[in-house]
Design an enzyme around this catalytic site. Structure first.
Site, PDB file in Angstrom:
ATOM      1  N   CYS A 116       0.886  -1.229  -0.067  1.00 37.76           N
ATOM      2  CA  CYS A 116       0.041  -0.099   0.009  1.00 37.76           C
ATOM      3  C   CYS A 116       0.905   1.237   0.013  1.00 37.76           C
ATOM      4  O   CYS A 116       0.235   2.395  -0.225  1.00 37.76           O
ATOM      5  CB  CYS A 116      -0.758   0.095   1.304  1.00 37.76           C
ATOM      6  SG  CYS A 116      -2.302  -1.397   0.915  1.00 37.76           S
ATOM      7  N   HIS A 253      -3.069   7.881   2.889  1.00 35.45           N
ATOM      8  CA  HIS A 253      -3.553   6.507   2.380  1.00 35.45           C
ATOM      9  C   HIS A 253      -4.873   6.113   2.713  1.00 35.45           C
ATOM     10  O   HIS A 253      -4.988   6.286   4.174  1.00 35.45           O
ATOM     11  CB  HIS A 253      -2.412   5.427   2.701  1.00 35.45           C
ATOM     12  CG  HIS A 253      -2.848   3.896   2.488  1.00 35.45           C
ATOM     13  ND1 HIS A 253      -3.321   3.535   1.077  1.00 35.45           N
ATOM     14  CD2 HIS A 253      -2.948   2.893   3.315  1.00 35.45           C
ATOM     15  CE1 HIS A 253      -3.537   2.447   1.288  1.00 35.45           C
ATOM     16  NE2 HIS A 253      -3.402   1.713   2.504  1.00 35.45           N
ATOM     17  N   ASN A 283      -9.908   0.391   0.256  1.00 38.29           N
ATOM     18  CA  ASN A 283      -8.602   0.522   0.132  1.00 38.29           C
ATOM     19  C   ASN A 283      -7.819  -0.221  -1.495  1.00 38.29           C
ATOM     20  O   ASN A 283      -7.932  -1.082  -1.545  1.00 38.29           O
ATOM     21  CB  ASN A 283      -7.988  -0.664   1.273  1.00 38.29           C
ATOM     22  CG  ASN A 283      -6.239  -0.507   1.432  1.00 38.29           C
ATOM     23  OD1 ASN A 283      -5.709   0.027   0.551  1.00 38.29           O
ATOM     24  ND2 ASN A 283      -5.811  -1.003   2.555  1.00 38.29           N
TER      25      ASN A 283
HETATM   26  N1  COA Z   1     -18.460  -8.061   9.456  1.00 34.57           N
HETATM   27  C1  COA Z   1     -18.802  -8.392  10.576  1.00 34.57           C
HETATM   28  N2  COA Z   1     -18.102  -8.821  11.640  1.00 34.57           N
HETATM   29  C2  COA Z   1     -16.569  -8.974  11.274  1.00 34.57           C
HETATM   30  C3  COA Z   1     -16.044  -8.633  10.219  1.00 34.57           C
HETATM   31  C4  COA Z   1     -17.072  -8.131   9.061  1.00 34.57           C
HETATM   32  N3  COA Z   1     -16.614  -7.689   7.970  1.00 34.57           N
HETATM   33  N4  COA Z   1     -14.749  -8.719  10.002  1.00 34.57           N
HETATM   34  C5  COA Z   1     -14.656  -9.234  11.425  1.00 34.57           C
HETATM   35  N5  COA Z   1     -15.506  -9.289  12.037  1.00 34.57           N
HETATM   36  C6  COA Z   1     -15.835  -9.516  13.430  1.00 34.57           C
HETATM   37  C7  COA Z   1     -14.577 -10.481  14.096  1.00 34.57           C
HETATM   38  O1  COA Z   1     -14.707 -11.775  13.543  1.00 34.57           O
HETATM   39  C8  COA Z   1     -14.412 -10.185  15.400  1.00 34.57           C
HETATM   40  O2  COA Z   1     -15.532 -11.046  15.879  1.00 34.57           O
HETATM   41  P1  COA Z   1     -15.323 -11.736  17.377  1.00 34.57           P
HETATM   42  O3  COA Z   1     -15.057 -10.858  18.269  1.00 34.57           O
HETATM   43  O4  COA Z   1     -16.749 -12.483  17.577  1.00 34.57           O
HETATM   44  O5  COA Z   1     -14.070 -12.726  17.400  1.00 34.57           O
HETATM   45  C9  COA Z   1     -14.877  -8.855  15.544  1.00 34.57           C
HETATM   46  O6  COA Z   1     -15.445  -8.439  14.297  1.00 34.57           O
HETATM   47  C10 COA Z   1     -13.930  -8.001  16.003  1.00 34.57           C
HETATM   48  O7  COA Z   1     -12.786  -8.161  15.118  1.00 34.57           O
HETATM   49  P2  COA Z   1     -11.439  -7.417  15.151  1.00 34.57           P
HETATM   50  O8  COA Z   1     -10.586  -7.826  14.010  1.00 34.57           O
HETATM   51  O9  COA Z   1     -10.913  -7.162  16.446  1.00 34.57           O
HETATM   52  O10 COA Z   1     -12.089  -6.031  14.699  1.00 34.57           O
HETATM   53  P3  COA Z   1     -11.528  -4.556  14.549  1.00 34.57           P
HETATM   54  O11 COA Z   1     -12.254  -3.571  15.466  1.00 34.57           O
HETATM   55  O12 COA Z   1     -10.179  -4.684  14.781  1.00 34.57           O
HETATM   56  O13 COA Z   1     -11.756  -4.379  13.106  1.00 34.57           O
HETATM   57  C11 COA Z   1     -10.680  -4.313  11.023  1.00 34.57           C
HETATM   58  C12 COA Z   1     -11.343  -5.112  12.093  1.00 34.57           C
HETATM   59  C13 COA Z   1     -10.172  -5.055   9.727  1.00 34.57           C
HETATM   60  C14 COA Z   1     -12.000  -3.369  10.504  1.00 34.57           C
HETATM   61  C15 COA Z   1      -9.520  -3.172  11.430  1.00 34.57           C
HETATM   62  O14 COA Z   1      -8.736  -4.154  12.348  1.00 34.57           O
HETATM   63  C16 COA Z   1      -8.676  -2.518  10.509  1.00 34.57           C
HETATM   64  O15 COA Z   1      -9.226  -1.695   9.806  1.00 34.57           O
HETATM   65  N6  COA Z   1      -7.354  -2.885  10.427  1.00 34.57           N
HETATM   66  C17 COA Z   1      -6.518  -2.389   9.599  1.00 34.57           C
HETATM   67  C18 COA Z   1      -6.526  -3.089   8.251  1.00 34.57           C
HETATM   68  C19 COA Z   1      -6.087  -2.406   6.982  1.00 34.57           C
HETATM   69  O16 COA Z   1      -6.463  -1.265   6.955  1.00 34.57           O
HETATM   70  N7  COA Z   1      -5.217  -3.061   6.383  1.00 34.57           N
HETATM   71  C20 COA Z   1      -4.505  -2.555   5.426  1.00 34.57           C
HETATM   72  C21 COA Z   1      -3.279  -1.522   5.769  1.00 34.57           C
HETATM   73  S1  COA Z   1      -2.551  -0.986   4.252  1.00 34.57           S
END
Ligand code: COA
Length: 326
Positions: A116, A253, A283
């Site tokens: 990215c 980004h 993204n």
């Molecule tokens: N819809 C519904 N629930 C979802 C889901 C979706 N699309 N994706 C994950 N979940 C659930 C998980 O299974 C988890 O459930 P559980 O508590 O029963 O285990 C819960 O949501 C929380 O998961 P978690 O990963 O801790 O959530 P989060 O608040 O960290 O949000 C992201 C997840 C991916 C949105 C967040 O971590 C994020 O944006 N991270 C950065 C990713 C990114 O930008 N990557 C590229 C960088 S260049």
């Protein structure tokens, strides 16, 4: 006035494929909801390349628009640097394919893979070429078809990414342009965000329980991204002896609205001075910063003479920034 040669943005362009996939559409495929995706990421929809439409197709459209905005003919280009993690082919590079399509044959052309951060890396390389006098007119592109390597049954990744491209034409200028760039990488965290198959390591789908796909530990990536971006923003301000309030626009980004807000907070910047396009295209990896920049320019928000801070974070990990006077 110094003798320094600057790389100045002469024109910007971007392109999103026609097909739109909304959060509601995704909720039909995996257990998720528009509300979950919006509140966790800020994303409302993403664009998906049509069958047969490739990274170079998107790069080509974005490049045509950037060249037109700059008033530059393809034969004037003396370097093409293209950031991508999703090249059309293993080789030749997408930059070479793009060069031929544009009719810029003869100039050097190569890809940069920094996930990215690809565009910020590519911009930095181009800036060094211009500063050294090795090039005068450079096409810098960030283009991706990330949706080609998503597991559409994995709700933790498939809701985040989309396809798109952006481009800028840089021209050597004696007055102003890119003031500084700052790049970093940490290969020690590779397994937090990666696609574990490849040419030399082999295509071994059985080891990772699927084919070519993005794997990510989202919450860990989130924390690393916020920390790395905070630190590169500080580094940029310090290197230029700037107070954070002097930045006119943050062009980040576009991965996640909450990560963007954290960086804006660090800069004490109201969200009105932050370019946000993640809601429209998710993204798009290397495509994201130049897509946001093009939107900022074409909407008339960003004006000549203003100070812009570009930043990105991605798999690798890689991260970086560019400070420029537009
Ligand atoms: N819809 C519904 N629930 C979802 C889901 C979706 N699309 N994706 C994950 N979940 C659930 C998980 O299974 C988890 O459930 P559980 O508590 O029963 O285990 C819960 O949501 C929380 O998961 P978690 O990963 O801790 O959530 P989060 O608040 O960290 O949000 C992201 C997840 C991916 C949105 C967040 O971590 C994020 O944006 N991270 C950065 C990713 C990114 O930008 N990557 C590229 C960088 S260049």
């Amino acid at each position: 006035m110094t003798d320094r040669i600057y790389a100045r943005i002469a024109g910007t362009g971007s392109y999103l494929p026609a097909q739109v996939l909304t959060n509601e559409d995704l909720a039909q495929r995996v257990e998720t909801s528009d509300e979950w995706i919006r509140t966790r990421t800020g994303i409302r929809q993403r664009h998906v390349a049509a069958e047969g439409e490739t990274t170079v197709d998107l790069a080509y459209q974005a490049s045509l628009r950037a060249l037109e905005a700059a008033g530059v003919q393809p034969e004037e280009i003396d370097l093409i640097v293209l950031g991508t993690t999703t090249p059309d082919l293993i080789f030749p590079s997408s930059a070479c394919l793009l060069q031929h399509r544009l009719g810029a044959n003869g100039c050097p052309a190569f890809d940069v893979n920094a996930a990215c951060s690809g565009f910020v890396y590519a911009l930095t390389v181009a800036d060094k070429f211009i500063q050294s006098g090795a090039a005068k007119t450079v096409l810098v592109v960030g283009a991706e078809t990330l949706t080609r390597m998503l597991d559409w049954s994995d709700r933790s990744t498939c809701v985040l990414f989309g396809d798109g491209a952006g481009a800028v034409v840089l021209k050597a200028d004696s007055e102003t342009g890119i003031l500084s760039t700052h790049l970093h990488a940490d290969g020690g965290k590779k397994e937090l965000l990666w696609n574990p198959v490849g040419v030399s390591a082999g295509f071994k789908p059985e080891e990772h329980n699927a084919g070519v796909r993005v794997l990510m530990t989202g919450n860990e990536v989130f924390k690393h991204a916020v920390k790395a971006l905070d630190s590169v923003v500080e580094e940029t301000l310090e290197a230029n002896g700037l107070d954070r309030h002097e930045i006119d626009w943050l062009i980040p980004h576009q991965a996640n609205l909450r990560i963007i807000e954290a960086t804006a907070k660090r800069l004490d910047m109201p969200m009105e001075r932050v370019i946000v396009t993640v809601d429209k295209h998710g993204n798009t990896s290397s495509g994201s910063v130049p897509l946001a920049l093009d939107e900022a320019v074409r909407s008339g928000k960003v004006q000549r003479g203003q100070l812009l801070l570009l930043e990105a974070f991605g798999g690798g990990f890689t991260w970086g920034s560019a400070l420029l006077r537009y």
